[in-house]
Design a protein around this motif. Structure first.
Motif, PDB file in Angstrom:
ATOM      1  N   MET A   1     -35.295 -37.955   2.083  1.00 33.52           N
ATOM      2  CA  MET A   1     -35.980 -36.670   2.077  1.00 33.52           C
ATOM      3  C   MET A   1     -35.084 -35.622   1.427  1.00 33.52           C
ATOM      4  O   MET A   1     -33.876 -35.604   1.638  1.00 33.52           O
ATOM      5  CB  MET A   1     -36.338 -36.284   3.503  1.00 33.52           C
ATOM      6  N   GLY A   2     -35.662 -34.738   0.643  1.00 27.75           N
ATOM      7  CA  GLY A   2     -34.921 -33.728  -0.092  1.00 27.75           C
ATOM      8  C   GLY A   2     -34.555 -32.519   0.753  1.00 27.75           C
ATOM      9  O   GLY A   2     -34.836 -32.454   1.945  1.00 27.75           O
ATOM     10  N   LEU A   3     -33.942 -31.563   0.092  1.00 23.18           N
ATOM     11  CA  LEU A   3     -33.510 -30.346   0.765  1.00 23.18           C
ATOM     12  C   LEU A   3     -34.690 -29.429   1.043  1.00 23.18           C
ATOM     13  O   LEU A   3     -35.633 -29.343   0.263  1.00 23.18           O
ATOM     14  CB  LEU A   3     -32.494 -29.601  -0.108  1.00 23.18           C
ATOM     15  N   ARG A   4     -34.596 -28.731   2.190  1.00 23.17           N
ATOM     16  CA  ARG A   4     -35.599 -27.753   2.588  1.00 23.17           C
ATOM     17  C   ARG A   4     -34.891 -26.419   2.802  1.00 23.17           C
ATOM     18  O   ARG A   4     -33.670 -26.374   2.872  1.00 23.17           O
ATOM     19  CB  ARG A   4     -36.310 -28.220   3.850  1.00 23.17           C
ATOM     20  N   TRP A   5     -35.645 -25.353   2.917  1.00 19.83           N
ATOM     21  CA  TRP A   5     -35.057 -24.028   3.115  1.00 19.83           C
ATOM     22  C   TRP A   5     -34.133 -23.981   4.323  1.00 19.83           C
ATOM     23  O   TRP A   5     -33.169 -23.215   4.347  1.00 19.83           O
ATOM     24  CB  TRP A   5     -36.153 -22.968   3.260  1.00 19.83           C
ATOM     25  N   THR A   6     -34.400 -24.788   5.320  1.00 20.32           N
ATOM     26  CA  THR A   6     -33.587 -24.777   6.540  1.00 20.32           C
ATOM     27  C   THR A   6     -32.254 -25.502   6.373  1.00 20.32           C
ATOM     28  O   THR A   6     -31.387 -25.388   7.243  1.00 20.32           O
ATOM     29  CB  THR A   6     -34.370 -25.413   7.703  1.00 20.32           C
ATOM     30  N   ASP A   7     -32.061 -26.194   5.280  1.00 21.73           N
ATOM     31  CA  ASP A   7     -30.801 -26.910   5.019  1.00 21.73           C
ATOM     32  C   ASP A   7     -29.790 -25.963   4.363  1.00 21.73           C
ATOM     33  O   ASP A   7     -29.261 -26.233   3.283  1.00 21.73           O
ATOM     34  CB  ASP A   7     -31.049 -28.132   4.127  1.00 21.73           C
ATOM     35  N   VAL A   8     -29.522 -24.872   5.045  1.00 22.50           N
ATOM     36  CA  VAL A   8     -28.731 -23.774   4.504  1.00 22.50           C
ATOM     37  C   VAL A   8     -27.354 -24.236   4.025  1.00 22.50           C
ATOM     38  O   VAL A   8     -26.934 -23.919   2.905  1.00 22.50           O
ATOM     39  CB  VAL A   8     -28.611 -22.653   5.569  1.00 22.50           C
ATOM     40  N   GLN A   9     -26.645 -24.977   4.837  1.00 23.60           N
ATOM     41  CA  GLN A   9     -25.289 -25.396   4.481  1.00 23.60           C
ATOM     42  C   GLN A   9     -25.285 -26.335   3.278  1.00 23.60           C
ATOM     43  O   GLN A   9     -24.469 -26.190   2.371  1.00 23.60           O
ATOM     44  CB  GLN A   9     -24.601 -26.058   5.683  1.00 23.60           C
ATOM     45  N   ASP A  10     -26.191 -27.285   3.263  1.00 24.29           N
ATOM     46  CA  ASP A  10     -26.267 -28.225   2.142  1.00 24.29           C
ATOM     47  C   ASP A  10     -26.636 -27.507   0.839  1.00 24.29           C
ATOM     48  O   ASP A  10     -26.108 -27.821  -0.227  1.00 24.29           O
ATOM     49  CB  ASP A  10     -27.270 -29.336   2.431  1.00 24.29           C
ATOM     50  N   ILE A  11     -27.535 -26.534   0.947  1.00 22.33           N
ATOM     51  CA  ILE A  11     -27.904 -25.747  -0.230  1.00 22.33           C
ATOM     52  C   ILE A  11     -26.700 -24.957  -0.731  1.00 22.33           C
ATOM     53  O   ILE A  11     -26.444 -24.890  -1.930  1.00 22.33           O
ATOM     54  CB  ILE A  11     -29.092 -24.816   0.089  1.00 22.33           C
ATOM     55  N   ALA A  12     -25.946 -24.371   0.195  1.00 23.37           N
ATOM     56  CA  ALA A  12     -24.755 -23.597  -0.182  1.00 23.37           C
ATOM     57  C   ALA A  12     -23.753 -24.474  -0.934  1.00 23.37           C
ATOM     58  O   ALA A  12     -23.168 -24.039  -1.933  1.00 23.37           O
ATOM     59  CB  ALA A  12     -24.115 -22.984   1.054  1.00 23.37           C
ATOM     60  N   ILE A  13     -23.574 -25.689  -0.484  1.00 20.80           N
ATOM     61  CA  ILE A  13     -22.654 -26.618  -1.155  1.00 20.80           C
ATOM     62  C   ILE A  13     -23.157 -26.929  -2.569  1.00 20.80           C
ATOM     63  O   ILE A  13     -22.384 -26.922  -3.528  1.00 20.80           O
ATOM     64  CB  ILE A  13     -22.480 -27.913  -0.329  1.00 20.80           C
ATOM     65  N   GLU A  14     -24.440 -27.193  -2.686  1.00 18.14           N
ATOM     66  CA  GLU A  14     -25.026 -27.479  -4.007  1.00 18.14           C
ATOM     67  C   GLU A  14     -24.860 -26.283  -4.942  1.00 18.14           C
ATOM     68  O   GLU A  14     -24.518 -26.453  -6.116  1.00 18.14           O
ATOM     69  CB  GLU A  14     -26.515 -27.818  -3.870  1.00 18.14           C
ATOM     70  N   LEU A  15     -25.100 -25.076  -4.447  1.00 16.30           N
ATOM     71  CA  LEU A  15     -24.965 -23.883  -5.272  1.00 16.30           C
ATOM     72  C   LEU A  15     -23.521 -23.658  -5.693  1.00 16.30           C
ATOM     73  O   LEU A  15     -23.251 -23.261  -6.823  1.00 16.30           O
ATOM     74  CB  LEU A  15     -25.493 -22.655  -4.519  1.00 16.30           C
ATOM     75  N   ASP A  16     -22.601 -23.908  -4.772  1.00 16.21           N
ATOM     76  CA  ASP A  16     -21.186 -23.726  -5.085  1.00 16.21           C
ATOM     77  C   ASP A  16     -20.741 -24.681  -6.190  1.00 16.21           C
ATOM     78  O   ASP A  16     -19.976 -24.299  -7.074  1.00 16.21           O
ATOM     79  CB  ASP A  16     -20.338 -23.916  -3.826  1.00 16.21           C
ATOM     80  N   GLU A  17     -21.250 -25.902  -6.160  1.00 16.59           N
ATOM     81  CA  GLU A  17     -20.916 -26.878  -7.199  1.00 16.59           C
ATOM     82  C   GLU A  17     -21.594 -26.547  -8.530  1.00 16.59           C
ATOM     83  O   GLU A  17     -21.016 -26.735  -9.588  1.00 16.59           O
ATOM     84  CB  GLU A  17     -21.316 -28.281  -6.740  1.00 16.59           C
ATOM     85  N   ALA A  18     -22.819 -26.022  -8.464  1.00 12.21           N
ATOM     86  CA  ALA A  18     -23.577 -25.734  -9.688  1.00 12.21           C
ATOM     87  C   ALA A  18     -23.149 -24.430 -10.365  1.00 12.21           C
ATOM     88  O   ALA A  18     -23.316 -24.282 -11.574  1.00 12.21           O
ATOM     89  CB  ALA A  18     -25.070 -25.677  -9.361  1.00 12.21           C
ATOM     90  N   HIS A  19     -22.608 -23.499  -9.576  1.00 12.06           N
ATOM     91  CA  HIS A  19     -22.260 -22.179 -10.109  1.00 12.06           C
ATOM     92  C   HIS A  19     -20.843 -21.782  -9.686  1.00 12.06           C
ATOM     93  O   HIS A  19     -20.653 -20.805  -8.967  1.00 12.06           O
ATOM     94  CB  HIS A  19     -23.272 -21.135  -9.620  1.00 12.06           C
ATOM     95  N   PRO A  20     -19.840 -22.523 -10.161  1.00 14.90           N
ATOM     96  CA  PRO A  20     -18.464 -22.271  -9.703  1.00 14.90           C
ATOM     97  C   PRO A  20     -17.888 -20.929 -10.152  1.00 14.90           C
ATOM     98  O   PRO A  20     -16.965 -20.415  -9.519  1.00 14.90           O
ATOM     99  CB  PRO A  20     -17.670 -23.429 -10.309  1.00 14.90           C
ATOM    100  N   ASP A  21     -18.437 -20.342 -11.210  1.00 15.99           N
ATOM    101  CA  ASP A  21     -17.905 -19.084 -11.718  1.00 15.99           C
ATOM    102  C   ASP A  21     -18.631 -17.853 -11.181  1.00 15.99           C
ATOM    103  O   ASP A  21     -18.331 -16.733 -11.577  1.00 15.99           O
ATOM    104  CB  ASP A  21     -17.969 -19.068 -13.252  1.00 15.99           C
ATOM    105  N   VAL A  22     -19.586 -18.057 -10.283  1.00 21.03           N
ATOM    106  CA  VAL A  22     -20.373 -16.956  -9.737  1.00 21.03           C
ATOM    107  C   VAL A  22     -19.803 -16.542  -8.383  1.00 21.03           C
ATOM    108  O   VAL A  22     -19.484 -17.390  -7.551  1.00 21.03           O
ATOM    109  CB  VAL A  22     -21.853 -17.387  -9.577  1.00 21.03           C
ATOM    110  N   ASP A  23     -19.676 -15.225  -8.180  1.00 22.38           N
ATOM    111  CA  ASP A  23     -19.282 -14.711  -6.860  1.00 22.38           C
ATOM    112  C   ASP A  23     -20.555 -14.552  -6.047  1.00 22.38           C
ATOM    113  O   ASP A  23     -21.383 -13.675  -6.342  1.00 22.38           O
ATOM    114  CB  ASP A  23     -18.563 -13.369  -7.004  1.00 22.38           C
ATOM    115  N   PRO A  24     -20.755 -15.385  -5.025  1.00 21.36           N
ATOM    116  CA  PRO A  24     -22.015 -15.369  -4.282  1.00 21.36           C
ATOM    117  C   PRO A  24     -22.301 -14.032  -3.588  1.00 21.36           C
ATOM    118  O   PRO A  24     -23.448 -13.729  -3.285  1.00 21.36           O
ATOM    119  CB  PRO A  24     -21.858 -16.496  -3.264  1.00 21.36           C
ATOM    120  N   GLN A  25     -21.278 -13.235  -3.383  1.00 25.14           N
ATOM    121  CA  GLN A  25     -21.470 -11.946  -2.729  1.00 25.14           C
ATOM    122  C   GLN A  25     -22.353 -11.012  -3.566  1.00 25.14           C
ATOM    123  O   GLN A  25     -23.020 -10.140  -3.028  1.00 25.14           O
ATOM    124  CB  GLN A  25     -20.111 -11.301  -2.490  1.00 25.14           C
TER     125      GLN A  25
END
Length: 66
Positions: A1-25
């Motif tokens: 099963m894929g990611l859902r909106w409630t998978d906050v931590q897993d999504i954060a990890i994916e975003l961090d890997e996909a956008h390493p040069d972006v300041d999430p703040q």
């Protein structure tokens, strides 16, 4: 099963890997929403997000970065 909106931590990890040069703040929620929906494993309804969910994802991404 894929990611859902409630998978906050897993999504954060994916975003961090996909956008390493972006300041999430400083990411706008419109961009964050688009990036989450663009994750290959994301399978939830794009319309089921909310400002609270996006904020939780952003905070988890900031924590992941630290």
């Amino acid at each position: 099963m894929g990611l859902r909106w409630t998978d906050v931590q897993d999504i954060a990890i994916e975003l961090d890997e996909a956008h390493p040069d972006v300041d999430p703040q400083y990411v706008r929620f419109t961009d964050l929403h688009q990036w989450v929906c663009g994750i290959d494993e994301f399978e939830d309804d794009p319309e089921s997000s909310s400002e609270g969910i996006l904020e939780a994802i952003q905070m988890a991404w900031i924590d992941e970065r630290d």
